[in-house]
Scaffold this active site. Structure first.
Site, short mmCIF file in Angstrom:
data_model
loop_
_atom_site.label_atom_id
_atom_site.label_comp_id
_atom_site.label_asym_id
_atom_site.label_seq_id
_atom_site.Cartn_x
_atom_site.Cartn_y
_atom_site.Cartn_z
CG ASP A 19 -1.71 -1.28 1.34
OD1 ASP A 19 -2.51 -1.54 0.44
OD2 ASP A 19 -1.51 -2.01 2.32
CD GLU A 279 -1.29 -2.92 -7.30
OE1 GLU A 279 -2.27 -3.42 -6.71
OE2 GLU A 279 -1.32 -1.78 -7.81
#
Ligand code: TRH
Length: 386
Positions: A19, A279
């Site tokens: 994040d 990610e």
């Protein structure tokens, strides 16, 4: 929008480093390459400091590499319209403090409000990218913005000078060697097949270690501290602290310190194969142009297996060795109890396809370049709404 555009990113560290890793990368790039004045609101400065040691985990407000970093300590607080940025990004649908949203609604010229979503190769993403969503009560509209792999999405984060820097580095064996030596990696390890390993706890690391240990080719595997600790400690026969190393059979496992983001890129560029996850490291492995295996973030009901297949379908529909290894690595193989020989076969096939994989990495890179990078695409979209 002029160069004096202001932009706020709200980031909640739900889990791990992705994040903040993504928000920080985006924030830095918007400042550096687009002259945007960025404020990054983040709730967990300790995680941030791990990937960016310049960050002071105790500071309520600080400026790092041109980005104003604010500790997002809670949902309380009152804000005035003057506090509101021209562009407001909520990352992964976090709840922006209500007081900030009220102030957004009071702005004479309403800010652009974007929900920056997670990366997925699934087809539905194209249909949802840039869709508006009206606030139920206030005169505000939020738009969904999706990173992705096609020109009907926002593309991937990529700094302007990234690929030049990577190409120069990979073409300079002395620079590669100096970098690896700086991490404590010996000449013998540098001469082996170099593999970086970043994955979640449930990855079948011990099975892969066993396959490499018993293999004919020397493998040097570099694992960041805190990753796959159970399997690493079992292999080492001791604590998986940075600097710990052991060789058994053809395999050397070395624990690396968690390095700042730019050094993690260099590690990926220097290795022959990269196991990545989540990610951000997944995207960075694509920009490293080396064969990689993705460990996807797990979701309930194995939803992540669908996402994994969607990516493999785009990336390597014709390269069975990569698709098979990736599926097994993520527990989505044909059965979960693969024998040792099974792993050896997968690894051998993957190695045999090395040239095909290298050439796929280049082709993929060119395809991704055509989409443009996420920061620039996002800014262009925001500009179109102002
Ligand atoms: O840490 P992650 O597992 O983060 C995940 C994913 O983003 C996932 O999609 C999200 O839903 C979940 O968090 C909450 O993996 P990821 O995305 O690869 O992020 C890791 C970051 O850490 C990335 O920015 C690279 C950085 N990193 C370093 O800076 N140094 C290191 O030594 C290593 C290993 C990683």
């Amino acid at each position: 929008m002029s160069t004096s555009t202001t932009l706020a990113i709200f980031c909640k560290v739900v889990d791990n480093y992705g994040d903040i890793g993504i928000c920080w990368r985006l924030a830095r790039q918007l400042v550096r390459e687009h002259g945007v004045q960025v404020t990054l609101w983040v709730d967990d400065l300790h995680s941030f400091a791990r990937i960016c040691p310049g960050v002071d985990a105790a500071a309520a407000s600080q400026r790092t590499e041109g980005v104003v970093v604010r500790h997002w300590a809670g949902q309380e607080g009152t804000f005035a319209p003057a506090d509101v940025a021209d562009v407001v990004i909520e990352f992964f649908a976090v709840d922006i403090p209500p007081g900030y949203v009220e102030a957004m609604a009071q702005c004479e010229r309403k800010p652009v409000w974007l929900n920056l979503e997670g990366l997925s190769a699934e087809e539905w993403v194209e249909g949802c990218h840039t869709l508006p969503s009206m606030h139920p009560r206030l005169p505000l509209t939020k738009h969904f913005y999706f990173p992705g792999f096609t020109d009907k999405t926002g593309g991937l984060l990529r700094e302007r000078d990234l690929l030049d820097a990577r190409t120069r580095f990979q073409a300079d064996p002395a620079a590669v060697s100096a970098f690896l030596s700086g991490l404590g990696i010996t000449a013998t390890e540098q001469a082996a097949r170099k593999v970086s390993l970043f994955c979640y706890r449930h990855a079948p690391v011990s099975a892969l270690f066993e396959c490499w240990r018993a293999g004919a080719a020397e493998v040097a595997c570099f694992v960041p501290e805190g990753v796959a600790s159970g399997s690493v400690e079992a292999f080492l026969g001791g604590a998986a602290k940075a600097g710990a190393v052991a060789t058994r059979g053809a395999l050397t496992v070395r624990v690396l310190p968690f390095v700042p983001q730019p050094d993690y890129d260099r590690l990926l560029w220097a290795c022959d194969v990269n196991f990545v996850r989540g990610e951000d490291s997944f995207v960075r492995a694509q920009w490293a142009a080396r064969p990689f295996v993705w460990h996807i973030y797990p979701q309930d009901d194995n939803l992540h297996h669908k996402k994994l297949r969607a990516f493999l379908q785009r990336y390597c529909p014709d390269i069975a060795s990569l698709a098979d290894l990736s599926l097994w690595w993520n527990g989505a193989g044909v059965n979960d109890n693969m024998e040792e020989e099974g792993w050896a076969e997968l690894w051998t096939a993957f190695q045999r396809d090395r040239d095909v994989l290298l050439s796929r990495a280049r082709d993929w890179e060119n395809r991704m370049l055509e989409i443009g990078d996420l920061a620039e695409n996002l800014l262009r979209f925001a500009r179109s709404l102002r």
